[in-house]
Design an enzyme around this catalytic site. Sequence first.
Site, short mmCIF file in Angstrom:
data_model
loop_
_atom_site.label_atom_id
_atom_site.label_comp_id
_atom_site.label_asym_id
_atom_site.label_seq_id
_atom_site.Cartn_x
_atom_site.Cartn_y
_atom_site.Cartn_z
N LEU A 24 -4.04 -57.17 -8.61
CA LEU A 24 -5.08 -57.98 -9.25
C LEU A 24 -5.40 -59.24 -8.45
O LEU A 24 -4.53 -59.85 -7.83
CB LEU A 24 -4.64 -58.38 -10.66
CG LEU A 24 -4.37 -57.22 -11.62
CD1 LEU A 24 -4.02 -57.76 -13.01
CD2 LEU A 24 -5.56 -56.25 -11.71
N GLN A 53 -9.09 -39.81 -7.19
CA GLN A 53 -10.24 -40.36 -6.45
C GLN A 53 -9.93 -40.55 -4.97
O GLN A 53 -10.78 -41.01 -4.22
CB GLN A 53 -10.72 -41.65 -7.09
CG GLN A 53 -9.77 -42.82 -6.98
CD GLN A 53 -10.17 -43.96 -7.91
OE1 GLN A 53 -10.26 -43.79 -9.13
NE2 GLN A 53 -10.43 -45.12 -7.36
N GLY A 89 -4.83 -52.25 -10.33
CA GLY A 89 -3.80 -53.25 -10.03
C GLY A 89 -4.09 -54.01 -8.75
O GLY A 89 -5.23 -54.05 -8.30
N SER A 128 -11.20 -58.19 -2.88
CA SER A 128 -10.88 -56.77 -3.00
C SER A 128 -9.39 -56.58 -2.79
O SER A 128 -8.77 -57.31 -1.99
CB SER A 128 -11.64 -55.98 -1.93
OG SER A 128 -11.08 -54.70 -1.77
N SER A 129 -8.81 -55.62 -3.49
CA SER A 129 -7.39 -55.33 -3.29
C SER A 129 -7.15 -54.91 -1.85
O SER A 129 -6.08 -55.13 -1.29
CB SER A 129 -6.95 -54.22 -4.24
OG SER A 129 -7.26 -54.57 -5.57
N HIS A 179 -10.83 -59.30 -10.53
CA HIS A 179 -10.39 -58.62 -11.75
C HIS A 179 -10.33 -59.61 -12.92
O HIS A 179 -10.74 -59.31 -14.03
CB HIS A 179 -8.99 -58.02 -11.56
CG HIS A 179 -8.88 -56.96 -10.51
ND1 HIS A 179 -8.21 -57.16 -9.34
CD2 HIS A 179 -9.33 -55.69 -10.47
CE1 HIS A 179 -8.26 -56.06 -8.61
NE2 HIS A 179 -8.94 -55.15 -9.26
P1 AMP Z 1 -10.17 -51.78 -8.74
O1 AMP Z 1 -8.82 -52.26 -9.17
O2 AMP Z 1 -10.47 -52.03 -7.32
O3 AMP Z 1 -10.44 -50.36 -9.18
O4 AMP Z 1 -11.21 -52.67 -9.54
C1 AMP Z 1 -11.20 -52.77 -10.94
C2 AMP Z 1 -12.47 -53.41 -11.40
O5 AMP Z 1 -12.57 -54.72 -10.83
C3 AMP Z 1 -13.73 -52.65 -10.94
O6 AMP Z 1 -14.66 -52.65 -11.99
C4 AMP Z 1 -14.20 -53.46 -9.78
O7 AMP Z 1 -15.59 -53.35 -9.55
C5 AMP Z 1 -13.84 -54.86 -10.23
N1 AMP Z 1 -13.77 -55.75 -9.08
C6 AMP Z 1 -13.11 -55.54 -7.91
N2 AMP Z 1 -13.35 -56.55 -7.04
C7 AMP Z 1 -14.18 -57.41 -7.68
C8 AMP Z 1 -14.80 -58.65 -7.32
N3 AMP Z 1 -14.61 -59.19 -6.13
N4 AMP Z 1 -15.60 -59.25 -8.22
C9 AMP Z 1 -15.81 -58.70 -9.45
N5 AMP Z 1 -15.26 -57.54 -9.85
C10 AMP Z 1 -14.46 -56.90 -8.99
#
Ligand code: AMP
Length: 313
Positions: A39, A67, A37, A203-204, A43
């Site tokens: 997002l 994790q 989430g 990044s979140s 994402h």
């Molecule tokens: P997360 O919600 O942080 O667990 O991320 C979910 C998915 O989104 C993971 O596969 C991450 O690698 C991908 N993701 C997160 N940030 C980015 C980004 N800046 N560009 C591409 N994919 C991303």
Amino acid sequence: MTVSSKIQILRTVQQVRQWRHQTLINNQSVGFVPTMGALHQGHCSLVAESIKENDKTIVSIFVNPSQFAPHEDLNNYPRTLDRDLEILSTEFRNKPVDAVFVPKMSEMYPNGIVLEVEKQRGTFVTVHGSSEQLEGVTRPQFFRGVATVVTKLLNIVQPTRVYFGQKDAQQCVVIRNLVKDLMIPTEVRVMPTLRESNGLAMSSRNEYLSKEMKDKSSIIYRALRKGEELFNKETKLHHKKSVESKLIISEIADLIQQDPDFEIEYIAVSHPETLEDLGEVKPGLGAVVSCAVKAPKENSNELTRLIDNIILN
Ligand code: AMP
């Protein structure tokens, strides 16, 4: 939640299984995007690719406790479900997301979950060999948690394809190994890192940063690019057969260290498939240059970890 009510929200394993059953009857391929989430466009780029490549797309939103170490940011991790559903229902107008799986903790961990690994009971998945280095040094339980929840999610959704971001380079390697070793019949797709206009990887966890710190944090990508420039100069201009990793690392470190707000946790040059430490990088064989850098959170004495990477070829 009027807008988001268009998307089918599935809350239980049983509901996902029924949804998937219908797609099987209809002979439809399913793309799956697991997320925690909060997002952002990163994402969304995975979701867009899934929509493009599959008949149906399902996204999961679940902040996976296993994790996180007890001292990490599980409780403070950004949770913005309403906004996330809004994004998923407004962003992809031509061909929408078909379903969102939003399980409760008890759905994913029916026997409960404690964060202390020694006290955990039940089944956990460890991908030996690619989980211990890099991120695994300071986060020893991280990839065990990731591999466990991804295994559960893949067993629940049984997608044709699953989508991950290159931003989390080590996670991609761990998942590829997991899927191969456990013979999971799903294709793993890795998508490029999406960046802010200043280069900062989306990044979140960027939500923890002040506007000023977000601007300054672009230093991480600029530094990685300097490492890449050095590699390209030596191999393409000076025709060297290899470049020592320590030269690339110090080129990157030198720039980041110019700003005392940032604390380097690691900078590493690794084999893109095994994540083995490389002493030198040879053109054609490639390498992933990754780093974790700590930056101060807004209105807090704490630091947040920002990770990023770049591929050398
Ligand atoms: P997360 O919600 O942080 O667990 O991320 C979910 C998915 O989104 C993971 O596969 C991450 O690698 C991908 N993701 C997160 N940030 C980015 C980004 N800046 N560009 C591409 N994919 C991303």
